[in-house]
Scaffold this motif. Sequence first.
Motif: not given
Length: 269
Positions: A162, A164-165, A167-171, A183, A185, A187, A190
Amino acid sequence: YAAGNFTLTSDILAEGVARATRRGWRSLGIGLRSGVGGDGVGADCLVWFDDGLGGGPALYAGGDFTEAVNTTDEEDVYERIAAVRVARWRANEWTALGDGLPSRVRALSEHDGGLYAGGDFAEVVAFWEDPDWLPLGALPVTAGGLLQAMISFGGSLWICGEWPLLHGGTAVVFRWDGAAWYDQSPAGWLGQVCDFAVADTDGTGNRLFAVGSNSVANPFLVWTGAAWAALGTILNPTADVNARLVRWPRGSFANDRLIGIGHFQIGAD
């Protein structure tokens, strides 16, 4: 072979790594330690790899240790060597790989004829180019991520965890194709993706499987070649960050089996 934070002292002295035989556990030298004097921290991961230099396959260990301890011909006399978070076991002795790596190594993998390490260091993944470890590209992530596992499949190197990207979000899954990171990941996921396995479970050839700590849907996945699909049915998914996958070779079975380890409630499928 087993790796972890343990010390065996009943019949043998083995710190952090050991080998199982029909007669019980056997040590590899003395083992792997952290810090001056050592505390038996041991290894987090093991992999067999042949560097092609004529010595044959060797066992490589990664973790948060800083030294390896070999036995000698003299009783109760040991040889301590600096081996920073990665070490090689060959011909009954531990050796270092260059200056090692700056932070904990959580996964080792053979890929495309080379040895790769993934862990808590800034570059996340590095590869061994004797006598140095070199970074493998730049992941589009910020600090604070966690690599859980790494595997070679389909000509690519895959990592999960896990992050943090930028530009926001998570991969939670990345794939290295030899030139860049992508990426991959699933869809709507969580939680973390915790482990991979490659297996032929239906006679059609090897496929890539994953398991994770998804708290809202099935934590078991299979890669279709373009996306991730749910595998089987899981009731009441839980966020188990220690979930693991193990391939059970076919042996007397028609196909491979997969063993899921973790906190799951399995449905009718």
